[in-house]
Scaffold this motif. Structure first.
Motif, mmCIF file in Angstrom:
data_model
loop_
_atom_site.group_PDB
_atom_site.id
_atom_site.type_symbol
_atom_site.label_atom_id
_atom_site.label_comp_id
_atom_site.label_asym_id
_atom_site.label_seq_id
_atom_site.Cartn_x
_atom_site.Cartn_y
_atom_site.Cartn_z
ATOM 1 N N GLU A 78 0.831 -1.209 0.000
ATOM 2 C CA GLU A 78 0.000 0.000 0.000
ATOM 3 C C GLU A 78 0.862 1.255 0.000
ATOM 4 O OE1 GLU A 78 -3.459 2.185 2.689
ATOM 5 O OE2 GLU A 78 -2.733 0.211 3.298
ATOM 6 N N LEU A 79 1.893 1.277 0.843
ATOM 7 C CA LEU A 79 2.792 2.429 0.908
ATOM 8 C C LEU A 79 3.438 2.690 -0.442
ATOM 9 C CD1 LEU A 79 4.611 4.589 2.294
ATOM 10 C CD2 LEU A 79 6.169 2.692 2.878
ATOM 11 N N TYR A 80 4.001 1.648 -1.047
ATOM 12 C CA TYR A 80 4.720 1.847 -2.300
ATOM 13 C C TYR A 80 3.784 2.192 -3.450
ATOM 14 C CZ TYR A 80 8.725 0.372 0.374
ATOM 15 O OH TYR A 80 9.701 0.301 1.327
ATOM 16 N N ALA A 81 2.571 1.679 -3.424
ATOM 17 C CA ALA A 81 1.593 2.067 -4.450
ATOM 18 C C ALA A 81 1.223 3.544 -4.299
ATOM 19 C CB ALA A 81 0.352 1.188 -4.358
ATOM 20 N N LEU A 82 1.016 3.986 -3.064
ATOM 21 C CA LEU A 82 0.643 5.382 -2.823
ATOM 22 C C LEU A 82 1.758 6.360 -3.180
ATOM 23 C CD1 LEU A 82 -1.291 5.090 0.567
ATOM 24 C CD2 LEU A 82 -2.225 5.853 -1.635
ATOM 25 N N THR A 83 3.000 5.893 -3.098
ATOM 26 C CA THR A 83 4.129 6.782 -3.379
ATOM 27 C C THR A 83 4.705 6.555 -4.777
ATOM 28 O OG1 THR A 83 5.617 5.235 -2.214
ATOM 29 C CG2 THR A 83 4.739 7.098 -0.945
ATOM 30 N N GLY A 84 3.960 5.848 -5.626
ATOM 31 C CA GLY A 84 4.326 5.712 -7.032
ATOM 32 C C GLY A 84 5.418 4.710 -7.325
ATOM 33 N N ARG A 85 5.775 3.871 -6.378
ATOM 34 C CA ARG A 85 6.807 2.852 -6.606
ATOM 35 C C ARG A 85 6.107 1.521 -6.884
ATOM 36 N NH1 ARG A 85 10.336 4.338 -1.427
ATOM 37 N NH2 ARG A 85 8.308 5.086 -0.727
ATOM 38 N N HIS A 86 5.545 1.436 -8.065
ATOM 39 C CA HIS A 86 4.645 0.331 -8.411
ATOM 40 C C HIS A 86 5.340 -1.023 -8.496
ATOM 41 C CE1 HIS A 86 1.488 3.214 -8.766
ATOM 42 N NE2 HIS A 86 2.240 3.945 -9.585
ATOM 43 N N ALA A 87 6.590 -1.063 -8.940
ATOM 44 C CA ALA A 87 7.300 -2.345 -9.004
ATOM 45 C C ALA A 87 7.519 -2.899 -7.593
ATOM 46 C CB ALA A 87 8.634 -2.186 -9.726
ATOM 47 N N GLN A 88 7.888 -2.022 -6.656
ATOM 48 C CA GLN A 88 8.060 -2.461 -5.267
ATOM 49 C C GLN A 88 6.722 -2.905 -4.681
ATOM 50 O OE1 GLN A 88 10.442 1.195 -4.168
ATOM 51 N NE2 GLN A 88 11.288 -0.280 -2.713
ATOM 52 N N ALA A 89 5.668 -2.165 -4.978
ATOM 53 C CA ALA A 89 4.335 -2.539 -4.489
ATOM 54 C C ALA A 89 3.969 -3.932 -4.989
ATOM 55 C CB ALA A 89 3.304 -1.511 -4.931
ATOM 56 N N ILE A 120 -6.049 -10.340 -5.372
ATOM 57 C CA ILE A 120 -5.590 -10.244 -6.767
ATOM 58 C C ILE A 120 -6.549 -9.395 -7.568
ATOM 59 C CG2 ILE A 120 -5.252 -11.573 -8.895
ATOM 60 C CD1 ILE A 120 -4.090 -13.821 -7.099
ATOM 61 N N PHE A 121 -7.846 -9.599 -7.358
ATOM 62 C CA PHE A 121 -8.857 -8.819 -8.064
ATOM 63 C C PHE A 121 -8.792 -7.337 -7.677
ATOM 64 C CE2 PHE A 121 -13.185 -7.100 -8.498
ATOM 65 C CZ PHE A 121 -13.382 -7.306 -9.869
ATOM 66 N N ALA A 122 -8.566 -7.061 -6.376
ATOM 67 C CA ALA A 122 -8.533 -5.674 -5.886
ATOM 68 C C ALA A 122 -7.258 -4.955 -6.334
ATOM 69 C CB ALA A 122 -8.641 -5.645 -4.374
ATOM 70 N N ASP A 123 -6.158 -5.705 -6.448
ATOM 71 C CA ASP A 123 -4.876 -5.087 -6.825
ATOM 72 C C ASP A 123 -4.930 -4.662 -8.273
ATOM 73 O OD1 ASP A 123 -3.955 -5.608 -4.270
ATOM 74 O OD2 ASP A 123 -2.889 -7.422 -4.845
#
Length: 196
Positions: free
Chosen positions: A146-157, A193-196
């Protein structure tokens, strides 16, 4: 109704049941019922001699922080997360140290304090990578995603989501095919998986 049954049981049984009940009610969005369980838990701690009270207060503060986050009361969630951290710091259980750091990260995310959230989640990750605690591992990686998605680091998320899902699958695979809890883990993976 359930509270009256829990009250009649020996001391540690209502503590366990009310904590579990509160967590389940929070998950289902039944915040009033969760609050009833948690109010009863607080009263037990304040008015009764609770064996190993420090141990039982950790899940109570964890549930209270979850409830306050769900209700949007971020200041109250921070107070509960800080109480959880204070109590967990006084014991030797690394899984609770990880849970406290993960909860602190969740509250920091709600506060939009991304630097604080990252400090807390890195602490939690360091702990869960050194121990065998799959439920804590799943929670920590979910918050990290969640943190990495919110901060734009999608590969880490995505990496953290993958580890979360693998952990849930390992838990499911460790159970018999006819175990109802196994299907709950499988459903959880599919929903995430569906929510991501």
């Amino acid at each position: 109704m359930a509270l009256s049954v829990f009250r009649a049981a020996p001391t540690k049984i209502p503590l366990l049941f009310m904590t579990t009940g509160a967590a389940a009610e929070i998950g289902m969005g039944n915040y009033d019922q969760a609050q009833a369980y948690l109010t009863e838990l607080r009263e037990l701690h304040e008015n009764a001699l609770v064996p190993l009270a420090w141990h039982w207060k950790m899940p109570m503060h964890s549930c209270l922080a979850e409830l306050r986050l769900a209700q949007g009361d971020i200041q109250a969630a921070r107070r509960e997360a800080d109480q959880l951290s204070e109590i967990s710091d006084r014991n030797a259980d690394p899984a609770w140290h990880a849970r406290a750091a993960q909860m602190s990260a969740r509250v920091a995310l709600a506060e939009q304090d991304y630097a604080g959230a990252e400090r807390a989640i890195l602490k939690a990750l360091a702990i869960v990578e050194a121990i065998e605690a799959p439920l804590a591992l799943r929670r920590v990686h979910e918050t990290a995603a969640e943190l990495y998605a919110l901060t734009g680091r999608h590969a880490q998320a995505e990496d953290h989501r993958r580890i979360r899902n693998q952990t849930l699958q390992k838990l499911a695979d460790s159970m018999d095919e006819d175990e109802p809890l196994r299907q709950s883990f499988v459903n959880s993976i599919q929903a995430r998986i569906f929510a991501d």
